[in-house]
Enzyme design. Structure first.
Site, PDB file in Angstrom:
ATOM      1  CG  HIS A   1      -6.754  -3.031   3.040  1.00  0.00           C
ATOM      2  ND1 HIS A   1      -6.011  -1.886   2.880  1.00  0.00           N
ATOM      3  CD2 HIS A   1      -7.964  -2.776   2.483  1.00  0.00           C
ATOM      4  CE1 HIS A   1      -6.743  -0.968   2.259  1.00  0.00           C
ATOM      5  NE2 HIS A   1      -7.934  -1.483   2.007  1.00  0.00           N
TER       6      HIS A   1
ATOM      7  CG  ASN B   1     -12.045  -0.872   3.886  1.00  0.00           C
ATOM      8  OD1 ASN B   1     -12.412  -1.328   4.966  1.00  0.00           O
ATOM      9  ND2 ASN B   1     -10.908  -0.219   3.738  1.00  0.00           N
TER      10      ASN B   1
ATOM     11  CD  GLU C   1      -9.511   6.029   1.053  1.00  0.00           C
ATOM     12  OE1 GLU C   1      -8.416   5.864   0.470  1.00  0.00           O
ATOM     13  OE2 GLU C   1      -9.613   6.438   2.217  1.00  0.00           O
ATOM     14  CB  VAL C   2      -9.185   1.939  -4.761  1.00  0.00           C
ATOM     15  CG1 VAL C   2      -8.891   1.393  -6.153  1.00  0.00           C
ATOM     16  CG2 VAL C   2      -8.207   3.060  -4.411  1.00  0.00           C
TER      17      VAL C   2
ATOM     18  CG  ASP D   1      -2.071   0.963   1.089  1.00  0.00           C
ATOM     19  OD1 ASP D   1      -3.217   0.490   0.958  1.00  0.00           O
ATOM     20  OD2 ASP D   1      -1.831   2.190   1.096  1.00  0.00           O
ATOM     21  CB  ILE D   2       0.775   4.259  -2.168  1.00  0.00           C
ATOM     22  CG1 ILE D   2       1.855   5.169  -2.721  1.00  0.00           C
ATOM     23  CG2 ILE D   2      -0.494   5.031  -1.847  1.00  0.00           C
ATOM     24  CD1 ILE D   2       1.522   5.730  -4.103  1.00  0.00           C
TER      25      ILE D   2
ATOM     26  CG  HIS E   1      -8.467  -3.121  -2.430  1.00  0.00           C
ATOM     27  ND1 HIS E   1      -9.380  -2.378  -3.148  1.00  0.00           N
ATOM     28  CD2 HIS E   1      -8.328  -2.489  -1.241  1.00  0.00           C
ATOM     29  CE1 HIS E   1      -9.772  -1.350  -2.432  1.00  0.00           C
ATOM     30  NE2 HIS E   1      -9.154  -1.386  -1.262  1.00  0.00           N
TER      31      HIS E   1
HETATM   32  P1  5GP Z   1      -9.826   1.245   0.396  1.00  0.00           P
HETATM   33  O1  5GP Z   1     -10.250   2.323   1.346  1.00  0.00           O
HETATM   34  O2  5GP Z   1     -10.418   1.421  -0.973  1.00  0.00           O
HETATM   35  O3  5GP Z   1     -10.040  -0.121   0.957  1.00  0.00           O
HETATM   36  O4  5GP Z   1      -8.247   1.401   0.299  1.00  0.00           O
HETATM   37  C1  5GP Z   1      -7.556   1.718  -0.867  1.00  0.00           C
HETATM   38  C2  5GP Z   1      -6.091   1.646  -0.537  1.00  0.00           C
HETATM   39  O5  5GP Z   1      -5.343   1.795  -1.730  1.00  0.00           O
HETATM   40  C3  5GP Z   1      -5.610   2.738   0.425  1.00  0.00           C
HETATM   41  O6  5GP Z   1      -5.030   2.134   1.577  1.00  0.00           O
HETATM   42  C4  5GP Z   1      -4.586   3.527  -0.404  1.00  0.00           C
HETATM   43  O7  5GP Z   1      -3.473   3.958   0.366  1.00  0.00           O
HETATM   44  C5  5GP Z   1      -4.176   2.536  -1.477  1.00  0.00           C
HETATM   45  N1  5GP Z   1      -3.786   3.153  -2.738  1.00  0.00           N
HETATM   46  C6  5GP Z   1      -4.458   4.110  -3.411  1.00  0.00           C
HETATM   47  N2  5GP Z   1      -3.810   4.440  -4.540  1.00  0.00           N
HETATM   48  C7  5GP Z   1      -2.697   3.659  -4.582  1.00  0.00           C
HETATM   49  C8  5GP Z   1      -1.610   3.535  -5.521  1.00  0.00           C
HETATM   50  O8  5GP Z   1      -1.538   4.215  -6.550  1.00  0.00           O
HETATM   51  N3  5GP Z   1      -0.653   2.624  -5.231  1.00  0.00           N
HETATM   52  C9  5GP Z   1      -0.689   1.853  -4.100  1.00  0.00           C
HETATM   53  N4  5GP Z   1       0.319   0.994  -3.924  1.00  0.00           N
HETATM   54  N5  5GP Z   1      -1.696   1.936  -3.191  1.00  0.00           N
HETATM   55  C10 5GP Z   1      -2.677   2.835  -3.438  1.00  0.00           C
END
Ligand code: 5GP
Ligand code: ZN
Length: 120
Positions: free
Chosen positions: A104, A89, A97-98, A33-34, A102
């Site tokens: 985590h 999530n 968010e994405v 994760d970034i 995925h």
């Molecule tokens: P969500 O809230 O959708 O479960 O989490 C999305 C995750 O993707 C976040 O923890 C965020 O830091 C990670 N993320 C978003 N954009 C990127 C990216 O471009 N590269 C990587 N490696 N992680 C990302």
């Protein structure tokens, strides 16, 4: 395989956006994760675009099963021998968010507390 031109995780899966890769094969990928929420925080994604668990169905069962089946091996390689947490999530209420499914995987030397670690 369905992928979306503008989806950030489809773009990572296609190699258009760089990532710190943990694992990759024909149908799934894992990368750090970034913006990590734990000392070790990586994501496991299917390469096929599916938004989340709400939209997933039985046509995704093979890749979803493989994602779950690989986590132990990947966690071991990352040194998570004392345990870890897997979080998925989903949707607005799940604070996704994405919108590309995925998992985590969160771990590190210390206990992670009772909930999803939040960023500041
Ligand atoms: P969500 O809230 O959708 O479960 O989490 C999305 C995750 O993707 C976040 O923890 C965020 O830091 C990670 N993320 C978003 N954009 C990127 C990216 O471009 N590269 C990587 N490696 N992680 C990302
Ligand atoms: Zn996607």
């Amino acid at each position: 395989m369905t992928t979306h031109a503008d989806c950030i995780f489809c773009r990572i899966a296609r190699g258009e956006i760089p990532s710190r890769k943990v694992y990759e094969d024909d149908e799934l990928m894992a990368f750090h994760d970034i913006q990590p929420s734990a000392p070790v925080h990586f994501l496991v994604i299917p390469k096929v675009h599916v938004e989340n668990l709400y939209d997933a169905d039985l046509q995704h069962q093979q890749v979803l099963g493989r994602m779950m089946g690989m986590i132990g091996t990947l966690a071991r390689e990352q040194g998570l021998d004392d345990g870890f947490r897997v979080v998925v999530n989903t949707g607005r209420v799940g604070r996704q968010e994405v919108y590309h499914l995925h998992l985590h995987v969160l771990g590190g030397p210390d206990p992670l507390g009772s909930g999803m670690p939040r960023r500041q």
